[in-house]
Design a protein around this motif. Structure first.
Motif, PDB file in Angstrom:
ATOM      1  N   TRP A 108       0.906  -1.207   0.071  1.00 26.66           N
ATOM      2  CA  TRP A 108      -0.051   0.006   0.230  1.00 26.66           C
ATOM      3  C   TRP A 108       0.858   1.299  -0.026  1.00 26.66           C
ATOM      4  CZ3 TRP A 108      -4.442  -0.197  -1.931  1.00 26.66           C
ATOM      5  CH2 TRP A 108      -5.279  -1.391  -1.773  1.00 26.66           C
ATOM      6  N   LEU A 109       1.927   1.304   0.556  1.00 29.56           N
ATOM      7  CA  LEU A 109       2.951   2.282   0.488  1.00 29.56           C
ATOM      8  C   LEU A 109       3.625   2.528  -1.006  1.00 29.56           C
ATOM      9  CD1 LEU A 109       5.215   2.284   3.822  1.00 29.56           C
ATOM     10  CD2 LEU A 109       3.294   3.974   3.128  1.00 29.56           C
ATOM     11  N   ALA A 110       3.774   1.508  -1.777  1.00 28.59           N
ATOM     12  CA  ALA A 110       4.094   1.524  -2.884  1.00 28.59           C
ATOM     13  C   ALA A 110       2.660   2.008  -3.786  1.00 28.59           C
ATOM     14  CB  ALA A 110       4.606   0.151  -3.419  1.00 28.59           C
ATOM     15  N   VAL A 111       1.862   1.774  -3.656  1.00 27.75           N
ATOM     16  CA  VAL A 111       0.592   2.289  -4.248  1.00 27.75           C
ATOM     17  C   VAL A 111       0.566   3.675  -4.134  1.00 27.75           C
ATOM     18  CG1 VAL A 111      -1.824   2.328  -4.372  1.00 27.75           C
ATOM     19  CG2 VAL A 111      -0.654   0.064  -4.250  1.00 27.75           C
ATOM     20  N   THR A 112       0.683   4.186  -2.841  1.00 28.10           N
ATOM     21  CA  THR A 112       0.719   5.811  -2.536  1.00 28.10           C
ATOM     22  C   THR A 112       1.718   6.301  -3.436  1.00 28.10           C
ATOM     23  OG1 THR A 112      -0.164   4.912  -0.218  1.00 28.10           O
ATOM     24  CG2 THR A 112       0.688   7.155  -0.737  1.00 28.10           C
ATOM     25  N   VAL A 113       2.902   5.785  -3.236  1.00 29.02           N
ATOM     26  CA  VAL A 113       4.014   6.421  -4.004  1.00 29.02           C
ATOM     27  C   VAL A 113       3.562   6.598  -5.660  1.00 29.02           C
ATOM     28  CG1 VAL A 113       6.419   6.246  -4.706  1.00 29.02           C
ATOM     29  CG2 VAL A 113       5.892   6.082  -2.297  1.00 29.02           C
ATOM     30  N   ILE A 114       2.824   5.513  -6.043  1.00 30.89           N
ATOM     31  CA  ILE A 114       2.757   5.543  -7.463  1.00 30.89           C
ATOM     32  C   ILE A 114       1.650   6.496  -7.878  1.00 30.89           C
ATOM     33  CG2 ILE A 114       1.826   4.179  -9.319  1.00 30.89           C
ATOM     34  CD1 ILE A 114       3.020   1.686  -8.167  1.00 30.89           C
ATOM     35  N   ILE A 115       0.786   6.729  -6.946  1.00 29.73           N
ATOM     36  CA  ILE A 115      -0.241   8.006  -6.802  1.00 29.73           C
ATOM     37  C   ILE A 115       0.165   9.135  -7.062  1.00 29.73           C
ATOM     38  CG2 ILE A 115      -2.287   8.946  -5.889  1.00 29.73           C
ATOM     39  CD1 ILE A 115      -2.961   5.793  -4.821  1.00 29.73           C
ATOM     40  N   VAL A 116       1.359   9.425  -5.991  1.00 28.71           N
ATOM     41  CA  VAL A 116       1.890  10.861  -5.958  1.00 28.71           C
ATOM     42  C   VAL A 116       2.795  10.981  -7.360  1.00 28.71           C
ATOM     43  CG1 VAL A 116       3.753  12.222  -4.918  1.00 28.71           C
ATOM     44  CG2 VAL A 116       1.915  10.961  -3.442  1.00 28.71           C
ATOM     45  N   LEU A 117       3.565   9.976  -7.801  1.00 24.26           N
ATOM     46  CA  LEU A 117       4.080   9.969  -9.101  1.00 24.26           C
ATOM     47  C   LEU A 117       3.132  10.429 -10.281  1.00 24.26           C
ATOM     48  CD1 LEU A 117       6.925   7.333  -8.632  1.00 24.26           C
ATOM     49  CD2 LEU A 117       7.085   9.785  -8.568  1.00 24.26           C
ATOM     50  N   VAL A 118       2.115   9.535 -10.169  1.00 23.68           N
ATOM     51  CA  VAL A 118       0.889   9.664 -11.362  1.00 23.68           C
ATOM     52  C   VAL A 118       0.675  11.328 -11.262  1.00 23.68           C
ATOM     53  CG1 VAL A 118      -1.251   9.585 -12.206  1.00 23.68           C
ATOM     54  CG2 VAL A 118       0.383   7.647 -11.606  1.00 23.68           C
ATOM     55  N   GLN A 119       0.390  11.624 -10.117  1.00 22.70           N
ATOM     56  CA  GLN A 119      -0.192  13.225  -9.939  1.00 22.70           C
ATOM     57  C   GLN A 119       0.962  14.295 -10.576  1.00 22.70           C
ATOM     58  OE1 GLN A 119      -0.690  14.477  -5.786  1.00 22.70           O
ATOM     59  NE2 GLN A 119      -0.107  16.757  -6.475  1.00 22.70           N
ATOM     60  N   VAL A 120       1.962  13.957 -10.254  1.00 19.96           N
ATOM     61  CA  VAL A 120       3.210  14.988 -10.744  1.00 19.96           C
ATOM     62  C   VAL A 120       3.327  14.680 -12.201  1.00 19.96           C
ATOM     63  CG1 VAL A 120       5.712  15.171 -10.796  1.00 19.96           C
ATOM     64  CG2 VAL A 120       4.404  15.040  -8.546  1.00 19.96           C
ATOM     65  N   LEU A 121       3.171  13.550 -12.760  1.00 20.34           N
ATOM     66  CA  LEU A 121       3.375  13.331 -14.064  1.00 20.34           C
ATOM     67  C   LEU A 121       2.209  13.896 -14.939  1.00 20.34           C
ATOM     68  CD1 LEU A 121       4.719  12.086 -16.591  1.00 20.34           C
ATOM     69  CD2 LEU A 121       3.405   9.877 -16.238  1.00 20.34           C
ATOM     70  N   ALA A 122       1.030  13.846 -14.318  1.00 18.58           N
ATOM     71  CA  ALA A 122      -0.152  14.515 -15.034  1.00 18.58           C
ATOM     72  C   ALA A 122      -0.073  15.913 -15.003  1.00 18.58           C
ATOM     73  CB  ALA A 122      -1.611  13.945 -14.154  1.00 18.58           C
ATOM     74  N   GLN A 123       0.304  16.333 -13.855  1.00 19.63           N
ATOM     75  CA  GLN A 123       0.451  17.971 -13.876  1.00 19.63           C
ATOM     76  C   GLN A 123       1.563  18.649 -14.991  1.00 19.63           C
ATOM     77  OE1 GLN A 123       0.598  18.763  -9.620  1.00 19.63           O
ATOM     78  NE2 GLN A 123      -1.624  18.988  -9.637  1.00 19.63           N
TER      79      GLN A 123
END
Length: 196
Positions: A17-32
């Motif tokens: 779940w920590l890895a999922v959280t990190v991936i979500i943050v990276l997707v946020q940054v990439l999307a922006q």
């Protein structure tokens, strides 16, 4: 199952779940980034805190007067996770919180919401967040989430109320007013906010 195997399973689940959280943050940054957001303020430097609300530096630096709103997001998202994921580990609740926050950060920086802020709220010059500021908003939410997970409920609620009162007093805006003015603008509130 032995106690050791159970702990190992719990650690594996927590890491997942920590890895999922990190991936979500990276997707946020990439999307922006793909949306054309700037990494930092176009002024070319990074400040610890931007005190101006209707300034070009607002929502561009590490922290600003909207940081308390994102901490409150963490309080609220922890509560939501506690309600809907009671039997799941804290890290699963964190992943849910990060998903909601990332979704908001991406939506908030879309042309439709930026235009809505400009027309319906006091943020007439708002041009969206820098990627740095948006990432720090996520970090503020995560800090609020972990605070709410550890602190007594009464203290979390008291801090949320204090943040709302403080920011309403200082900048005539807060999480509650921000949501109200985005969803159902009230002209009297807009006039009061604009008089700052």
């Amino acid at each position: 199952m032995t106690a050791t195997a159970s702990r190992q399973g719990d650690n594996t689940t927590a890491r997942f779940w920590l890895a999922v959280t990190v991936i979500i943050v990276l997707v946020q940054v990439l999307a922006q980034y793909l949306m054309g957001r700037l990494w930092i303020c176009e002024c070319g430097y990074v400040k610890l805190f931007e005190a101006g609300v209707n300034t070009p530096g607002n929502s561009q630096h590490l922290f600003d007067w909207y940081t308390p709103s994102h901490i409150i997001h963490g309080f609220l998202f922890y509560g939501l996770g506690w309600l809907v994921l009671r039997r799941k580990p804290l890290t699963a609740k964190l992943a849910l919180a990060a998903l909601i926050e990332a979704g908001w950060e991406i939506l908030e920086n879309s042309p439709i919401v930026i235009d809505r802020y400009r027309t319906a709220t006091m943020a007439v010059g708002y041009s969206g967040d820098s990627i740095l500021n948006s990432g720090m908003d996520m970090m503020a939410m995560i800090a609020g989430f972990f605070f709410a997970a550890r602190a007594p409920i009464w203290l979390t609620v008291a801090i949320a109320i204090a943040f709302e009162i403080l920011t309403a007093f200082v900048i005539r805006d807060n999480l509650t007013l921000n949501v109200v003015m985005l969803v159902w603008p009230i002209e009297a509130v807009k006039t009061w906010q604009g008089a700052l």
